[in-house]
Design an enzyme around this catalytic site. Structure first.
Site, PDB file in Angstrom:
ATOM      1  N   LYS A 196       0.743  -1.163   0.050  1.00 29.06           N
ATOM      2  CA  LYS A 196       0.105   0.237  -0.089  1.00 29.06           C
ATOM      3  C   LYS A 196       0.680   1.091  -0.082  1.00 29.06           C
ATOM      4  O   LYS A 196       2.223   1.323   0.018  1.00 29.06           O
ATOM      5  CB  LYS A 196      -1.206  -0.167   1.514  1.00 29.06           C
ATOM      6  CG  LYS A 196      -2.010  -1.062   0.822  1.00 29.06           C
ATOM      7  CD  LYS A 196      -2.661  -0.391   0.265  1.00 29.06           C
ATOM      8  CE  LYS A 196      -3.883  -1.493  -0.928  1.00 29.06           C
ATOM      9  NZ  LYS A 196      -4.690  -1.043   0.986  1.00 29.06           N
TER      10      LYS A 196
ATOM     11  N   ARG B 181      -4.832  -9.690   3.404  1.00 29.35           N
ATOM     12  CA  ARG B 181      -5.562  -9.625   1.748  1.00 29.35           C
ATOM     13  C   ARG B 181      -3.809  -9.165   1.342  1.00 29.35           C
ATOM     14  O   ARG B 181      -2.889  -8.134   1.925  1.00 29.35           O
ATOM     15  CB  ARG B 181      -6.478  -8.702   1.406  1.00 29.35           C
ATOM     16  CG  ARG B 181      -6.526  -8.729  -0.174  1.00 29.35           C
ATOM     17  CD  ARG B 181      -7.393  -7.942  -0.779  1.00 29.35           C
ATOM     18  NE  ARG B 181      -7.647  -7.378  -1.492  1.00 29.35           N
ATOM     19  CZ  ARG B 181      -7.096  -6.853  -2.285  1.00 29.35           C
ATOM     20  NH1 ARG B 181      -6.347  -6.169  -2.622  1.00 29.35           N
ATOM     21  NH2 ARG B 181      -7.445  -6.976  -4.294  1.00 29.35           N
TER      22      ARG B 181
END
Length: 300
Positions: free
Chosen positions: A228, A262
């Site tokens: 991210k 995830r």
């Protein structure tokens, strides 16, 4: 802390979560993913990618047909269906894992569930309430994620500084109530704090530091920190250079009680969790354990 025991109802099954993190491997059926730069893969290549993720330890394969990048328009539902359904059909039939579809569109969710998906991973925060209707009718699990923007839009709002954690908690509580009001069972829901979504890097860090607060919602926590932007901001690394940062965030998340992780790099995360569990005494280590000779050195 260990993850509180939670039940998750999906199509045809109830999962018992909390004993150890469940890994969700990412399969991007898109030509423009922010993190892998694949330029598009064939169905066969995507299924083989999914197979490798399952072999590495993934219990869920998350198939997405629209990139989250915000500098291009949304994909038409028919195109998204054409991208994800062939992959989902084969993954559900051939692989020993559950399949989820990463979409916010009710039509795509319905087609994906018909093809074998058991979970809908909605990164829009239930932007379209009809998505809850689809899950209520089919029995699919539904991920509710915090975001304050419409799909394919970006917001970095300094006004959320100092109050973003409370906003995440209140938003997810509201979305749970909205989903249940449309017929979903409480046990069909997971919650995701939405790292990077309508958050600055510092706001994402603030939310993750307070991740245990979200256990008050009594639903399993999905943690999606892989590659991210907040990790890139902290480390000055591009997406595929963020594995070390991802592992640090995963370790913190597991300690905070995350139920589902995830991730792109399933094998690396599985190795990280295996060593962590051994060192913490969460698993027994056989006194007879030895390293196989071929693994003692690299050839060539």
């Amino acid at each position: 802390m260990s993850a509180p025991r939670r039940r998750l109802r999906i199509v045809g099954e109830t999962l018992e979560l909390g004993s150890r993190p469940l890994l969700m491997g990412i399969v991007n059926a898109t030509p423009d993913s922010f993190s892998d730069g694949s330029g598009g893969r064939s169905v066969e290549e995507l299924v083989e990618l999914a197979r490798g993720l399952v072999d590495a330890g993934a219990g869920i394969i998350d198939v997405g047909g629209e990139s989250g990048v915000t500098n291009r328009p949304p994909v038409d539902a028919s195109e998204e269906i054409a991208r994800v359904v062939p992959v989902i059909e084969r993954a559900a039939r051939e692989l020993a894992a559950h399949v989820s579809v990463d979409t916010y569109k009710p039509a795509v969710a319905r087609a994906a569930i018909a093809a074998g998906a058991a979970i809908v991973n909605d990164t829009s925060g239930l932007h379209d309430p009809e998505l809850a209707d689809v899950c209520a009718e089919t029995g699919a699990g539904l991920v509710l994620m915090h975001t304050r923007t419409a799909p394919k839009q970006k917001l970095l709002d300094p006004a959320l500084d100092g109050r973003v954690v409370a906003d995440v908690e209140a938003f997810l509580h509201d979305r749970i109530e909205a989903a249940c009001a449309r017929g979903l069972a409480f046990e069909q829901l997971l919650v995701d704090p939405g790292p990077d979504f309508s958050k600055t890097p510092a706001q994402t860090v603030s939310v993750l530091r307070e991740l245990p607060r979200l256990h008050s919602l009594k639903r399993p926590l999905l943690l999606a920190v892989s590659r991210k932007d907040f990790i890139g901001a902290l480390t000055s690394r591009p997406p595929r250079g963020r594995l070390a940062g991802t592992l640090a965030a995963v370790g913190f998340g597991v300690a905070a009680g995350a139920h589902v992780l995830r991730v792109h790099d399933v094998a690396a995360v599985a190795d990280f969790l295996a060593v962590r569990a051994a060192l913490e005494g969460a698993v027994e280590v056989d006194p007879a354990l030895r390293l196989a000779d071929p693994l003692r050195w690299e050839q060539g």
